[in-house]
Design a protein around this motif. Structure first.
Motif, PDB file in Angstrom:
ATOM      1  N   THR A 171       4.480  10.201   7.180  1.00  0.00           N
ATOM      2  CA  THR A 171       5.096  10.464   8.489  1.00  0.00           C
ATOM      3  C   THR A 171       4.026  10.621   9.566  1.00  0.00           C
ATOM      4  O   THR A 171       4.213  10.189  10.709  1.00  0.00           O
ATOM      5  N   GLN A 172       2.901  11.208   9.209  1.00  0.00           N
ATOM      6  CA  GLN A 172       1.799  11.340  10.156  1.00  0.00           C
ATOM      7  C   GLN A 172       1.230   9.967  10.516  1.00  0.00           C
ATOM      8  O   GLN A 172       0.895   9.714  11.681  1.00  0.00           O
ATOM      9  N   VAL A 173       1.146   9.114   9.523  1.00  0.00           N
ATOM     10  CA  VAL A 173       0.604   7.764   9.756  1.00  0.00           C
ATOM     11  C   VAL A 173       1.552   6.971  10.644  1.00  0.00           C
ATOM     12  O   VAL A 173       1.112   6.235  11.537  1.00  0.00           O
ATOM     13  N   TRP A 174       2.858   7.124  10.412  1.00  0.00           N
ATOM     14  CA  TRP A 174       3.828   6.387  11.223  1.00  0.00           C
ATOM     15  C   TRP A 174       3.798   6.861  12.678  1.00  0.00           C
ATOM     16  O   TRP A 174       3.937   6.044  13.601  1.00  0.00           O
ATOM     17  N   GLU A 175       3.593   8.158  12.896  1.00  0.00           N
ATOM     18  CA  GLU A 175       3.443   8.669  14.254  1.00  0.00           C
ATOM     19  C   GLU A 175       2.229   8.032  14.928  1.00  0.00           C
ATOM     20  O   GLU A 175       2.247   7.744  16.131  1.00  0.00           O
ATOM     21  N   MET A 209      -3.260  -2.611  14.769  1.00  0.00           N
ATOM     22  CA  MET A 209      -3.305  -3.277  13.470  1.00  0.00           C
ATOM     23  C   MET A 209      -3.877  -2.356  12.401  1.00  0.00           C
ATOM     24  O   MET A 209      -3.376  -2.293  11.280  1.00  0.00           O
ATOM     25  N   PHE A 210      -4.936  -1.636  12.748  1.00  0.00           N
ATOM     26  CA  PHE A 210      -5.569  -0.732  11.792  1.00  0.00           C
ATOM     27  C   PHE A 210      -4.586   0.337  11.336  1.00  0.00           C
ATOM     28  O   PHE A 210      -4.523   0.676  10.147  1.00  0.00           O
ATOM     29  N   SER A 211      -3.789   0.870  12.274  1.00  0.00           N
ATOM     30  CA  SER A 211      -2.814   1.905  11.927  1.00  0.00           C
ATOM     31  C   SER A 211      -1.679   1.338  11.078  1.00  0.00           C
ATOM     32  O   SER A 211      -1.176   2.011  10.165  1.00  0.00           O
ATOM     33  N   LEU A 212      -1.270   0.095  11.356  1.00  0.00           N
ATOM     34  CA  LEU A 212      -0.220  -0.542  10.543  1.00  0.00           C
ATOM     35  C   LEU A 212      -0.715  -0.787   9.120  1.00  0.00           C
ATOM     36  O   LEU A 212       0.021  -0.593   8.146  1.00  0.00           O
ATOM     37  N   PHE A 218      -0.116   3.530   2.639  1.00  0.00           N
ATOM     38  CA  PHE A 218       0.593   4.749   2.249  1.00  0.00           C
ATOM     39  C   PHE A 218       1.891   4.449   1.509  1.00  0.00           C
ATOM     40  O   PHE A 218       2.324   5.228   0.668  1.00  0.00           O
ATOM     41  N   ILE A 219       2.539   3.328   1.843  1.00  0.00           N
ATOM     42  CA  ILE A 219       3.807   3.003   1.176  1.00  0.00           C
ATOM     43  C   ILE A 219       3.606   1.934   0.106  1.00  0.00           C
ATOM     44  O   ILE A 219       4.541   1.285  -0.339  1.00  0.00           O
ATOM     45  N   HIS A 220       2.331   1.758  -0.294  1.00  0.00           N
ATOM     46  CA  HIS A 220       1.974   0.893  -1.425  1.00  0.00           C
ATOM     47  C   HIS A 220       2.359  -0.568  -1.194  1.00  0.00           C
ATOM     48  O   HIS A 220       2.863  -1.252  -2.088  1.00  0.00           O
ATOM     49  N   ILE A 221       2.138  -1.038   0.025  1.00  0.00           N
ATOM     50  CA  ILE A 221       2.286  -2.466   0.344  1.00  0.00           C
ATOM     51  C   ILE A 221       0.895  -3.006   0.652  1.00  0.00           C
ATOM     52  O   ILE A 221       0.140  -2.397   1.428  1.00  0.00           O
ATOM     53  N   ASN A 222       0.551  -4.122   0.026  1.00  0.00           N
ATOM     54  CA  ASN A 222      -0.725  -4.769   0.320  1.00  0.00           C
ATOM     55  C   ASN A 222      -0.540  -5.637   1.561  1.00  0.00           C
ATOM     56  O   ASN A 222       0.156  -6.659   1.505  1.00  0.00           O
ATOM     57  N   PRO A 223      -1.117  -5.262   2.703  1.00  0.00           N
ATOM     58  CA  PRO A 223      -0.863  -6.007   3.938  1.00  0.00           C
ATOM     59  C   PRO A 223      -1.386  -7.438   3.910  1.00  0.00           C
ATOM     60  O   PRO A 223      -0.786  -8.329   4.504  1.00  0.00           O
ATOM     61  N   GLU A 224      -2.488  -7.661   3.217  1.00  0.00           N
ATOM     62  CA  GLU A 224      -3.012  -9.034   3.096  1.00  0.00           C
ATOM     63  C   GLU A 224      -2.011  -9.911   2.352  1.00  0.00           C
ATOM     64  O   GLU A 224      -1.710 -11.035   2.770  1.00  0.00           O
ATOM     65  N   GLU A 225      -1.494  -9.387   1.243  1.00  0.00           N
ATOM     66  CA  GLU A 225      -0.514 -10.132   0.459  1.00  0.00           C
ATOM     67  C   GLU A 225       0.777 -10.328   1.252  1.00  0.00           C
ATOM     68  O   GLU A 225       1.369 -11.422   1.237  1.00  0.00           O
TER      69      GLU A 225
END
Length: 270
Positions: A171-175, A209-212, A218-225
């Motif tokens: 939640t902190q990261v999403w903020e 982009m860095f925050s995304l 945090f939600i275990h998604i690989n952004p590159e993939e």
């Protein structure tokens, strides 16, 4: 070829036999093939990068036969580098493998020593501390400077987390994502679009982009993939537009956006 070595028929024996065969083939190619004789560590570099990306493509497609093939190509390159180095008197494949084993044993004291590490995070934290003992001046020192920016951001964040520098929950990261989005958007709240400070807007976009990427971690998604799968999806749908339009006697350059959207929506429903 060198004198054949006998191996037993156990799975490990067959693996050793296959690796020994690759070493034998490499020896012969280096001696007899004009192309292989000409190669240097420097000349192989760009080919190795290409092979790595081909392996990545195969992994994303979950194409196991292709993964096996690409792993073989990369294994050949590793043996090739070691062969060239051995000719220069620098090291050989045994040195490479033994040093890797020693490093792995040193960095896994919870397996080979008395250190306690019962979670993945504890293992990562121990790993980073041990790397600093090996001579790294910074936790981030092990991130290759030539990595693509998106992958580099992922590694930077992972290593910072390994040192205990991280948010407590998602939640902190999403903020933070929302904060960076607002800051990026504010760059364009001007009447004269040409007055936008491109340098500042670029910096804000980078922060967003860095925050995304951080939230994805945090939600275990690989952004590159995730991005590459979207790339592949777009390519597939766009090529569908080209193919179906051609069947109807049309070319993209002669179509308006509404006509293209018709085929795009059809592609989305496939």
């Amino acid at each position: 070829m060198t004198t054949p070595i006998k191996f037993d028929d156990s799975p490990r024996g067959k693996q050793l036999q296959a690796f020994n065969r690759l070493l034998d083939v490499m020896e012969e190619l280096r001696e007899k093939c004009p192309w292989d004789r000409k190669q240097t560590i420097e000349s192989l570099r760009h080919l190795t990068i290409e092979e790595t990306y081909e392996l990545s493509d195969a992994i994303l497609k979950n194409d196991m036969p292709e993964i096996r093939k690409e792993l073989g190509d990369i294994m050949l390159h590793m043996v090739f580098y070691a062969k060239i180095a051995s000719e220069q008197g620098a090291f050989d494949i045994a040195d490479v493998l033994n040093s890797e084993c020693e490093k792995l044993i040193f960095r896994h004291p919870h397996i080979y020593g008395d250190t306690k590490a019962e979670t993945e995070e504890q293992v990562k934290q121990n790993w980073e501390r041990l790397k600093l003992k090996e001579g790294n001046k910074s936790v981030l020192g092990g991130v290759p400077s030539s990595l693509p920016a998106l992958v580099k951001a992922m590694r930077i964040q992972e290593k910072a987390r390994g040192a205990g520098f991280d948010w407590d929950d998602k939640t902190q990261v999403w903020e933070k994502v929302k904060e960076e989005l607002n800051e990026f958007e504010s760059e364009f709240n001007v009447e004269d679009f040409s007055a936008i400070d491109k340098t500042h807007a670029t910096a804000e976009f980078g922060d967003l982009m860095f925050s995304l990427i951080n939230f994805a971690r945090f939600i275990h998604i690989n952004p590159e993939e995730a991005l590459e799968k979207t790339n592949l999806k777009f390519i597939s749908r766009f090529q569908y537009i080209e193919t179906e339009a051609a069947k109807d006697g049309k070319q993209l350059q002669d179509m308006n956006l509404e006509e293209m959207d018709y085929y795009w929506n059809k592609a989305k429903n496939l």
